[in-house]
Write a protein that holds these residues in place. Structure first.
Motif, PDB file in Angstrom:
ATOM      1  N   GLY A 185       0.778  -1.233   0.000  1.00 20.30           N
ATOM      2  CA  GLY A 185       0.000   0.000   0.000  1.00 20.30           C
ATOM      3  C   GLY A 185       0.810   1.285   0.000  1.00 20.30           C
ATOM      4  N   LYS A 186       2.125   1.167   0.039  1.00 20.41           N
ATOM      5  CA  LYS A 186       2.980   2.348   0.049  1.00 20.41           C
ATOM      6  C   LYS A 186       3.660   2.488  -1.310  1.00 20.41           C
ATOM      7  CE  LYS A 186       6.866   4.530   2.343  1.00 20.41           C
ATOM      8  NZ  LYS A 186       7.978   4.374   3.261  1.00 20.41           N
ATOM      9  N   ARG A 187       3.533   3.661  -1.921  1.00 19.85           N
ATOM     10  CA  ARG A 187       4.178   3.925  -3.204  1.00 19.85           C
ATOM     11  C   ARG A 187       5.513   4.632  -2.983  1.00 19.85           C
ATOM     12  NH1 ARG A 187      -0.954   5.964  -6.791  1.00 19.85           N
ATOM     13  NH2 ARG A 187      -2.140   4.028  -6.594  1.00 19.85           N
ATOM     14  N   ILE A 188       6.517   4.137  -3.689  1.00 19.50           N
ATOM     15  CA  ILE A 188       7.881   4.636  -3.556  1.00 19.50           C
ATOM     16  C   ILE A 188       8.403   4.999  -4.946  1.00 19.50           C
ATOM     17  CG2 ILE A 188      10.227   4.036  -2.821  1.00 19.50           C
ATOM     18  CD1 ILE A 188       8.786   1.749  -1.129  1.00 19.50           C
ATOM     19  N   ASP A 189       8.942   6.208  -5.098  1.00 14.02           N
ATOM     20  CA  ASP A 189       9.571   6.577  -6.364  1.00 14.02           C
ATOM     21  C   ASP A 189      10.651   5.556  -6.676  1.00 14.02           C
ATOM     22  OD1 ASP A 189       7.933   8.779  -6.225  1.00 14.02           O
ATOM     23  OD2 ASP A 189       9.555  10.233  -5.984  1.00 14.02           O
ATOM     24  N   CYS A 190      10.694   5.101  -7.929  1.00 17.38           N
ATOM     25  CA  CYS A 190      11.606   4.012  -8.288  1.00 17.38           C
ATOM     26  C   CYS A 190      11.966   4.152  -9.766  1.00 17.38           C
ATOM     27  CB  CYS A 190      10.923   2.675  -8.004  1.00 17.38           C
ATOM     28  SG  CYS A 190      11.990   1.238  -8.178  1.00 17.38           S
ATOM     29  N   TYR A 191      12.977   4.961 -10.048  1.00 17.50           N
ATOM     30  CA  TYR A 191      13.332   5.174 -11.446  1.00 17.50           C
ATOM     31  C   TYR A 191      14.793   5.574 -11.606  1.00 17.50           C
ATOM     32  CZ  TYR A 191      13.124  10.211 -10.613  1.00 17.50           C
ATOM     33  OH  TYR A 191      13.345  11.478 -10.132  1.00 17.50           O
ATOM     34  N   LYS A 192      15.242   5.441 -12.853  1.00 19.04           N
ATOM     35  CA  LYS A 192      16.536   5.943 -13.290  1.00 19.04           C
ATOM     36  C   LYS A 192      16.258   6.786 -14.532  1.00 19.04           C
ATOM     37  CE  LYS A 192      19.594   2.432 -11.579  1.00 19.04           C
ATOM     38  NZ  LYS A 192      21.010   2.333 -11.544  1.00 19.04           N
ATOM     39  N   MET A 193      17.183   7.645 -14.842  1.00 16.30           N
ATOM     40  CA  MET A 193      17.052   8.412 -16.068  1.00 16.30           C
ATOM     41  C   MET A 193      17.465   7.517 -17.236  1.00 16.30           C
ATOM     42  SD  MET A 193      15.711  11.026 -14.822  1.00 16.30           S
ATOM     43  CE  MET A 193      15.546  12.053 -16.273  1.00 16.30           C
ATOM     44  N   GLU A 194      16.844   7.759 -18.367  1.00 14.89           N
ATOM     45  CA  GLU A 194      17.040   6.934 -19.559  1.00 14.89           C
ATOM     46  C   GLU A 194      18.519   6.748 -19.918  1.00 14.89           C
ATOM     47  OE1 GLU A 194      15.138   6.987 -24.019  1.00 14.89           O
ATOM     48  OE2 GLU A 194      15.516   8.903 -23.027  1.00 14.89           O
ATOM     49  N   LEU A 195      19.315   7.775 -19.772  1.00 17.72           N
ATOM     50  CA  LEU A 195      20.736   7.674 -20.111  1.00 17.72           C
ATOM     51  C   LEU A 195      21.488   6.706 -19.202  1.00 17.72           C
ATOM     52  CD1 LEU A 195      21.619  11.389 -20.949  1.00 17.72           C
ATOM     53  CD2 LEU A 195      21.357   9.466 -22.540  1.00 17.72           C
ATOM     54  N   GLU A 196      20.963   6.463 -17.998  1.00 18.54           N
ATOM     55  CA  GLU A 196      21.594   5.523 -17.066  1.00 18.54           C
ATOM     56  C   GLU A 196      21.324   4.070 -17.436  1.00 18.54           C
ATOM     57  OE1 GLU A 196      21.496   6.917 -12.715  1.00 18.54           O
ATOM     58  OE2 GLU A 196      19.684   7.807 -13.622  1.00 18.54           O
ATOM     59  N   VAL A 197      20.213   3.833 -18.118  1.00 18.39           N
ATOM     60  CA  VAL A 197      19.813   2.469 -18.498  1.00 18.39           C
ATOM     61  C   VAL A 197      19.346   2.465 -19.958  1.00 18.39           C
ATOM     62  CG1 VAL A 197      19.272   1.513 -16.220  1.00 18.39           C
ATOM     63  CG2 VAL A 197      17.584   2.937 -17.373  1.00 18.39           C
ATOM     64  N   PRO A 198      20.282   2.639 -20.893  1.00 16.28           N
ATOM     65  CA  PRO A 198      19.906   2.813 -22.301  1.00 16.28           C
ATOM     66  C   PRO A 198      19.162   1.631 -22.924  1.00 16.28           C
ATOM     67  CG  PRO A 198      22.279   2.555 -22.070  1.00 16.28           C
ATOM     68  CD  PRO A 198      21.719   2.689 -20.688  1.00 16.28           C
ATOM     69  N   ASP A 199      19.259   0.452 -22.326  1.00 17.77           N
ATOM     70  CA  ASP A 199      18.556  -0.712 -22.878  1.00 17.77           C
ATOM     71  C   ASP A 199      17.150  -0.880 -22.311  1.00 17.77           C
ATOM     72  OD1 ASP A 199      20.793  -1.308 -24.393  1.00 17.77           O
ATOM     73  OD2 ASP A 199      21.624  -2.663 -22.893  1.00 17.77           O
ATOM     74  N   TRP A 200      16.754  -0.029 -21.379  1.00 22.00           N
ATOM     75  CA  TRP A 200      15.428  -0.126 -20.769  1.00 22.00           C
ATOM     76  C   TRP A 200      14.529   0.969 -21.328  1.00 22.00           C
ATOM     77  CZ3 TRP A 200      16.472  -0.692 -14.779  1.00 22.00           C
ATOM     78  CH2 TRP A 200      17.240  -1.832 -14.551  1.00 22.00           C
ATOM     79  N   ASP A 201      13.232   0.660 -21.411  1.00 20.33           N
ATOM     80  CA  ASP A 201      12.239   1.655 -21.819  1.00 20.33           C
ATOM     81  C   ASP A 201      10.894   1.287 -21.190  1.00 20.33           C
ATOM     82  OD1 ASP A 201      11.147  -0.440 -23.374  1.00 20.33           O
ATOM     83  OD2 ASP A 201      12.007   0.323 -25.225  1.00 20.33           O
ATOM     84  N   ALA A 202       9.826   1.869 -21.686  1.00 20.86           N
ATOM     85  CA  ALA A 202       8.496   1.634 -21.125  1.00 20.86           C
ATOM     86  C   ALA A 202       8.059   0.170 -21.226  1.00 20.86           C
ATOM     87  CB  ALA A 202       7.474   2.522 -21.825  1.00 20.86           C
ATOM     88  N   LYS A 203       8.612  -0.565 -22.166  1.00 21.18           N
ATOM     89  CA  LYS A 203       8.213  -1.959 -22.377  1.00 21.18           C
ATOM     90  C   LYS A 203       9.095  -2.966 -21.639  1.00 21.18           C
ATOM     91  CE  LYS A 203       6.291  -0.866 -26.847  1.00 21.18           C
ATOM     92  NZ  LYS A 203       6.375  -1.042 -28.287  1.00 21.18           N
TER      93      LYS A 203
END
Length: 110
Positions: free
Chosen positions: A80-98
């Motif tokens: 039930g607790k939401r936590i911000d959990c992200y990296k900037m695109e340049l940090e993970v160039p092989d990851w995207d929305a999919k």
């Protein structure tokens, strides 16, 4: 947020770097907490982007999620607790929305 507002925010932030869901951090948080269920989505657009990412103690590869944005913050929800959990695109160039449970994150769950 309704679809028109989300579209407008996307247009206003067009060209900005994407915030991409951090699967490695999510795996660490899940393992540390010992939960059997977790979901993820975009904070400001949760109802349209969120879905289960961890179900019955296992990575969920089939549920819908959309986890990258130029304006909405990717988050994980645990107990039930939401936590911000992200990296900037340049940090993970092989990851995207999919991206869904990359090998690096799966290894962290073991």
């Amino acid at each position: 947020m309704d679809a028109m507002d989300a579209f407008a925010m996307g247009m206003l932030t067009r060209g900005n770097e994407l915030m991409v869901f951090d699967w490695d951090e999510a795996a660490k948080l899940i393992k540390e907490s010992g939960v059997k269920e977790a979901s993820a989505g975009l904070c400001e657009d949760w109802e349209w982007t969120a879905g289960e990412i961890f179900t019955n103690g296992k990575p969920n590869m089939s549920d819908y999620t959309f986890l990258a944005s130029t304006w909405a913050i990717p988050q994980i929800e645990i107990e039930g607790k939401r936590i911000d959990c992200y990296k900037m695109e340049l940090e993970v160039p092989d990851w995207d929305a999919k991206t869904k449970w990359p090998e690096s994150a799966l290894k962290l769950l073991v």
